[in-house]
Design a protein around this motif. Sequence first.
Motif, PDB file in Angstrom:
ATOM      1  N   TYR A  19       0.853  -1.257   0.085  1.00 37.71           N
ATOM      2  CA  TYR A  19      -0.104  -0.114   0.047  1.00 37.71           C
ATOM      3  C   TYR A  19       0.738   1.206  -0.114  1.00 37.71           C
ATOM      4  N   PRO A  20       1.614   1.499  -1.198  1.00 34.80           N
ATOM      5  CA  PRO A  20       2.679   2.683  -1.082  1.00 34.80           C
ATOM      6  C   PRO A  20       2.037   3.955  -0.927  1.00 34.80           C
ATOM      7  N   LEU A  21       0.854   4.128  -1.208  1.00 31.11           N
ATOM      8  CA  LEU A  21       0.210   5.417  -1.012  1.00 31.11           C
ATOM      9  C   LEU A  21      -0.559   5.795   0.265  1.00 31.11           C
ATOM     10  N   ARG A  22      -0.481   4.689   1.203  1.00 28.84           N
ATOM     11  CA  ARG A  22      -0.881   4.793   2.595  1.00 28.84           C
ATOM     12  C   ARG A  22       0.094   5.495   3.472  1.00 28.84           C
ATOM     13  N   GLU A  23      -0.043   6.736   3.485  1.00 30.34           N
ATOM     14  CA  GLU A  23       1.202   7.584   4.408  1.00 30.34           C
ATOM     15  C   GLU A  23       1.047   7.113   5.817  1.00 30.34           C
ATOM     16  N   SER A  24       0.143   6.657   6.281  1.00 27.69           N
ATOM     17  CA  SER A  24      -0.044   6.479   8.012  1.00 27.69           C
ATOM     18  C   SER A  24       0.830   5.164   8.087  1.00 27.69           C
ATOM     19  N   LEU A  25       1.089   4.448   7.056  1.00 25.89           N
ATOM     20  CA  LEU A  25       2.130   3.153   7.249  1.00 25.89           C
ATOM     21  C   LEU A  25       3.548   3.752   7.234  1.00 25.89           C
ATOM     22  N   TRP A  26       3.909   4.643   6.192  1.00 25.94           N
ATOM     23  CA  TRP A  26       5.113   5.072   6.341  1.00 25.94           C
ATOM     24  C   TRP A  26       5.375   5.807   7.555  1.00 25.94           C
ATOM     25  N   ASP A  27       4.443   6.286   8.120  1.00 25.06           N
ATOM     26  CA  ASP A  27       4.823   7.096   9.592  1.00 25.06           C
ATOM     27  C   ASP A  27       5.010   6.207  10.559  1.00 25.06           C
ATOM     28  N   LEU A  28       4.227   5.035  10.412  1.00 25.40           N
ATOM     29  CA  LEU A  28       4.464   4.104  11.370  1.00 25.40           C
ATOM     30  C   LEU A  28       5.729   3.420  11.370  1.00 25.40           C
ATOM     31  N   TYR A  53      12.112   8.083   5.190  1.00 26.31           N
ATOM     32  CA  TYR A  53      11.254   9.488   4.473  1.00 26.31           C
ATOM     33  C   TYR A  53      11.629   9.792   3.064  1.00 26.31           C
ATOM     34  N   ARG A  54      12.906   9.530   2.853  1.00 30.17           N
ATOM     35  CA  ARG A  54      13.278  10.149   1.351  1.00 30.17           C
ATOM     36  C   ARG A  54      12.653   9.104   0.462  1.00 30.17           C
ATOM     37  N   ARG A  55      12.461   7.906   0.550  1.00 24.61           N
ATOM     38  CA  ARG A  55      11.664   6.921  -0.098  1.00 24.61           C
ATOM     39  C   ARG A  55      10.350   7.208  -0.535  1.00 24.61           C
ATOM     40  N   VAL A  56       9.705   7.435   0.626  1.00 20.52           N
ATOM     41  CA  VAL A  56       8.282   7.797   0.345  1.00 20.52           C
ATOM     42  C   VAL A  56       8.047   9.305  -0.164  1.00 20.52           C
ATOM     43  N   ARG A  57       8.932  10.208   0.162  1.00 20.69           N
ATOM     44  CA  ARG A  57       8.956  11.454  -0.519  1.00 20.69           C
ATOM     45  C   ARG A  57       9.378  11.168  -2.085  1.00 20.69           C
ATOM     46  N   ALA A  99       1.812  14.947   8.303  1.00 17.61           N
ATOM     47  CA  ALA A  99       2.117  13.909   9.389  1.00 17.61           C
ATOM     48  C   ALA A  99       3.539  13.507   9.172  1.00 17.61           C
ATOM     49  N   LEU A 100       3.781  13.164   8.141  1.00 16.09           N
ATOM     50  CA  LEU A 100       5.170  12.603   7.679  1.00 16.09           C
ATOM     51  C   LEU A 100       6.444  13.796   7.794  1.00 16.09           C
ATOM     52  N   ARG A 101       5.882  14.654   7.491  1.00 21.59           N
ATOM     53  CA  ARG A 101       6.845  16.097   7.520  1.00 21.59           C
ATOM     54  C   ARG A 101       7.359  16.231   9.199  1.00 21.59           C
ATOM     55  N   ARG A 102       6.137  16.030   9.887  1.00 24.94           N
ATOM     56  CA  ARG A 102       6.432  16.426  11.492  1.00 24.94           C
ATOM     57  C   ARG A 102       7.211  15.172  12.029  1.00 24.94           C
ATOM     58  N   ARG A 103       6.861  13.807  11.426  1.00 27.42           N
ATOM     59  CA  ARG A 103       7.753  12.748  11.733  1.00 27.42           C
ATOM     60  C   ARG A 103       9.170  12.877  11.408  1.00 27.42           C
TER      61      ARG A 103
END
Length: 241
Positions: free
Chosen positions: A177-186, A204-208, A222-226
């Motif tokens: 689920y590459p577009l589910r940002e909450s998973l990258w945050d976790l 973070y660089r991967r998802v960005r 959320a990802l930027r804050r993380r």
Amino acid sequence: MRVEVRLLGPLEVHGPEGLVHFTGARRRAVFALLALRLGRMVSRSALVDGLWGEDVPPTATKTLQGHIAKVRRALAATGADGVVLTREPGYLLDVTRVVVDVEEFDEHVSRGRYAAALALHRGEPLADCPVEGWASAEIIRLREALAFAEENHAAALCLDGRYAEAIGQLERLVALYPLRESLWDLLMDAQHRAGRPGDALRTYRRVRTLLVDEFGMEPGDALRRREAVVLSRTGWTAHST
């Protein structure tokens, strides 16, 4: 004795005297459609829609009745006669005699028992049942419910301090689920808590890169804050990793 129906993967139906064998994908699909709406009458028109969608053959209603008859015979062969009931203008399964894994899954999720819910999952829902129309929407709902359970299970692992397990599960999930940002945050949080801030920043660089290159959009708040939290606690800068 009850009939056990498993929809979270290829269709499996266990009658009192063993596994039910349906001949033909359409017959499996007919039974699966009734199981998806356990205890509720499904009209013939809804079953036709679920089987053929917009490509309805002229003999659809007659063919459906033939499928129902053969489904009943297959069930009766394992001691499950009378499970499919006729209720005009359609059919339903006898709710007092049938257990469906989807309902068990939903019950586990509602109570926060994510590991138990995931243990019921055997693959793509209704994997061997060709369905259309409203049933396709049901499959999408089941996929989303699975993703929700997997995400919450990973979060629970993090809360228990089981970071290695969480990271392994989350790496698999972000691939699915590459577009589910909450998973990258976790995933970033688990890596950071496991003492791997460098990995968190590389995540973070991967998802960005994925979001910018593929969709022309920056990560969400959320990802930027993380990322900012990881940087602030390591003393690194965004360009030092």
